[in-house]
Design a protein around this motif. Structure first.
Motif, PDB file in Angstrom:
ATOM      1  N   GLY A  59       1.073  -1.472   0.277  1.00  0.00           N
ATOM      2  CA  GLY A  59      -0.418   0.301  -0.270  1.00  0.00           C
ATOM      3  C   GLY A  59       0.917   1.021  -0.064  1.00  0.00           C
ATOM      4  O   GLY A  59       2.077   1.302   0.452  1.00  0.00           O
ATOM      5  N   ASP A  60      -0.388   2.607  -0.362  1.00  0.00           N
ATOM      6  CA  ASP A  60       0.977   3.665  -0.366  1.00  0.00           C
ATOM      7  C   ASP A  60       1.378   4.230   0.881  1.00  0.00           C
ATOM      8  O   ASP A  60       2.357   4.782   1.338  1.00  0.00           O
ATOM      9  CB  ASP A  60       0.229   4.510  -1.017  1.00  0.00           C
ATOM     10  CG  ASP A  60      -0.108   3.973  -2.125  1.00  0.00           C
ATOM     11  OD1 ASP A  60       0.721   3.888  -3.278  1.00  0.00           O
ATOM     12  OD2 ASP A  60      -0.999   4.691  -2.913  1.00  0.00           O
ATOM     13  N   HIS A  61       0.421   4.042   1.902  1.00  0.00           N
ATOM     14  CA  HIS A  61       0.270   4.297   3.322  1.00  0.00           C
ATOM     15  C   HIS A  61       0.764   2.596   4.328  1.00  0.00           C
ATOM     16  O   HIS A  61      -0.391   2.113   4.428  1.00  0.00           O
ATOM     17  CB  HIS A  61      -0.650   5.457   3.816  1.00  0.00           C
ATOM     18  CG  HIS A  61      -0.262   6.895   2.445  1.00  0.00           C
ATOM     19  ND1 HIS A  61      -0.789   7.149   1.339  1.00  0.00           N
ATOM     20  CD2 HIS A  61       0.467   7.825   2.986  1.00  0.00           C
ATOM     21  CE1 HIS A  61      -0.601   7.977   1.411  1.00  0.00           C
ATOM     22  NE2 HIS A  61       0.203   8.927   1.651  1.00  0.00           N
ATOM     23  N   ALA A  62       1.499   2.892   5.613  1.00  0.00           N
ATOM     24  CA  ALA A  62       1.100   2.762   6.496  1.00  0.00           C
ATOM     25  C   ALA A  62       0.365   2.770   7.557  1.00  0.00           C
ATOM     26  O   ALA A  62       0.571   4.246   7.868  1.00  0.00           O
ATOM     27  CB  ALA A  62       2.744   2.401   6.973  1.00  0.00           C
ATOM     28  N   ASP A  90       9.507   4.184   0.511  1.00  0.00           N
ATOM     29  CA  ASP A  90      10.402   3.842   0.613  1.00  0.00           C
ATOM     30  C   ASP A  90      10.349   3.446   1.744  1.00  0.00           C
ATOM     31  O   ASP A  90      10.417   3.831   3.043  1.00  0.00           O
ATOM     32  CB  ASP A  90      11.560   4.973   0.945  1.00  0.00           C
ATOM     33  CG  ASP A  90      13.070   5.150   0.794  1.00  0.00           C
ATOM     34  OD1 ASP A  90      13.016   3.958   1.197  1.00  0.00           O
ATOM     35  OD2 ASP A  90      13.075   5.878   1.086  1.00  0.00           O
ATOM     36  N   LYS A  91      10.294   2.339   1.975  1.00  0.00           N
ATOM     37  CA  LYS A  91      10.445   0.730   3.013  1.00  0.00           C
ATOM     38  C   LYS A  91      11.908   1.629   4.187  1.00  0.00           C
ATOM     39  O   LYS A  91      10.885   1.336   5.524  1.00  0.00           O
ATOM     40  CB  LYS A  91      10.659  -0.340   3.209  1.00  0.00           C
ATOM     41  CG  LYS A  91       9.642  -1.254   1.794  1.00  0.00           C
ATOM     42  CD  LYS A  91       8.151  -1.212   2.606  1.00  0.00           C
ATOM     43  CE  LYS A  91       7.470  -1.715   1.981  1.00  0.00           C
ATOM     44  NZ  LYS A  91       6.000  -1.805   2.469  1.00  0.00           N
ATOM     45  N   ALA A  92      12.343   1.846   4.041  1.00  0.00           N
ATOM     46  CA  ALA A  92      13.910   2.062   4.739  1.00  0.00           C
ATOM     47  C   ALA A  92      13.719   3.569   5.708  1.00  0.00           C
ATOM     48  O   ALA A  92      13.163   3.709   6.216  1.00  0.00           O
ATOM     49  CB  ALA A  92      15.043   2.321   3.776  1.00  0.00           C
ATOM     50  N   THR A  93      12.897   4.930   4.551  1.00  0.00           N
ATOM     51  CA  THR A  93      12.485   5.294   5.348  1.00  0.00           C
ATOM     52  C   THR A  93      11.218   5.168   6.545  1.00  0.00           C
ATOM     53  O   THR A  93      11.002   6.144   7.101  1.00  0.00           O
ATOM     54  CB  THR A  93      11.544   6.783   4.474  1.00  0.00           C
ATOM     55  OG1 THR A  93      13.235   7.050   3.007  1.00  0.00           O
ATOM     56  CG2 THR A  93      11.596   8.228   4.897  1.00  0.00           C
TER      57      THR A  93
END
Length: 362
Positions: free
Chosen positions: A283-286, A334-337
């Motif tokens: 998804g675009d947002h967690a 961005d998973k890291a961010t």
């Protein structure tokens, strides 16, 4: 709506001599208490203490052992093993005659009031004093003081059938205090009352505790009652203590599944319009759940997170400490961010959980 109860501290003197050996500031001490009915344990190795001037809340579902525990405390139920001390005196081996002075040190208020319908308000309150052999003049004086204390001076000649539920409970409280106890046991005392009346009764109990130093042990199945008046809470499940601690800490970070379940009615949940859209992977947002308490809840931190959106949540004050739950939306491209943001929240929150992901605007 703020409801207050004024207590006449001169009218209610609660400081008679203790019945047992010196016990410091501990009014009640239980050590490995057990009580079973057949093969079913009602109390299974309970150890606890109640300190002088404390309001201890004991909470649990139906069948958790609360009622059995309170009956063992006032000697109405025998134990199979373990120790129960009231003001330093071991009571588990006392016969009925020797239990009487102990019971006079323990006041009791009940869910259904337990008033005698054929007696007036003043006669109901005077009954413990009459049984104890107090002179008529002393009984009348004491009853007048207690009626003033609970705000029912104009109801002395009324009968229970003429009173509202809240007024009946005030009579029950006055009767429980008649013999100047050191300990007040409250067994689901507000369960039969409407929310507004419950607030007034809890306010009265809190004021009596604060101004007079009366120790209160509160049995309930309602977390709202614990939140409003208790200093410390013990959670019972199937006769065992599964969690205990200061109320605000238990509310902020419950450990046991039973505690979490009991807190559900007070803890905000993610609205269905969002929870139904959650995807566990993409998804675009967690969507992140953050629990805050104490100093962490007092510090600003959301402005340090780029792109964060507050979706839902609430903050409350328990025992003077902020406790809350927030649901946030964080960019997940961005998973890291995202991981960096979650790590940042973990430093500032009591507990952080990524619930899932949504596509489009959260």
């Amino acid at each position: 709506m703020k409801i207050e109860a004024d207590v006449n501290t001169q009218a209610l003197n609660i400081a008679p001599k203790a019945i047992g050996a010196a016990s410091g500031d501990t009014i009640v001490r239980l050590a490995d208490v057990r009580r079973a009915f057949g093969e079913t344990p009602a109390i299974d190795g309970v150890s606890l203490s109640v300190e002088r001037g404390e309001i201890l809340g004991i909470i649990g579902r139906s069948g958790a052992g609360k009622s059995t525990l309170i009956r063992c405390l006032n000697g109405l139920e025998s134990t199979d093993s373990g120790s129960i001390q009231v003001e330093g005196m071991e009571i588990t081996a006392l016969d009925e005659r020797r239990l009487q002075p102990v019971r006079r040190r323990i006041g009791m208020i009940f869910q259904h009031f337990n008033l005698l319908s054929a007696k007036t308000v003043e006669d109901n309150i005077a009954l413990p004093l009459k049984i104890a052999g107090e002179r008529r003049e002393e009984r009348k004086k004491r009853v007048a003081e207690l009626l003033e204390l609970v705000g029912l001076s104009d109801k002395a000649k009324h009968y229970p059938a003429q009173l509202s539920g809240g007024q009946k409970q005030r009579v029950g409280i006055a009767r429980a205090l008649a013999a100047k106890p050191s300990l007040l046991l409250s067994d689901e005392a507000t369960s039969a009352l409407d929310p507004e009346t419950t607030q007034s009764i809890l306010a009265l109990l809190k004021d009596i505790n604060r101004q007079l130093g009366l120790t209160i042990l509160l049995i309930t199945h309602e977390m709202e009652v614990i939140k409003r008046v208790a200093d410390r809470v013990i959670v019972l499940d199937r006769g065992r203590i599964v969690e205990e601690g200061p109320v605000w800490q238990v509310f902020a970070n419950p450990k046991a599944d039973t505690t979490k379940s009991l807190l559900q009615v007070l803890t905000p949940e993610l609205p269905p319009v969002l929870s139904h859209r959650l995807n566990p992977v993409i998804g675009d947002h967690a969507v992140v759940k953050v629990q805050l308490s104490g100093d962490a809840a007092r510090r600003p931190f959301l402005n340090e997170l780029p792109g964060v959106t507050l979706l839902h949540g609430s903050m409350d004050t328990v025992q003077g400490e902020p406790v809350g739950t927030l649901f946030l939306s964080l960019p997940a491209h961005d998973k890291a961010t995202l991981q960096k943001a979650v790590d940042y929240l973990t430093v500032h929150g009591t507990q952080v959980e990524v619930l899932g992901y949504v596509s489009g605007n959260a």
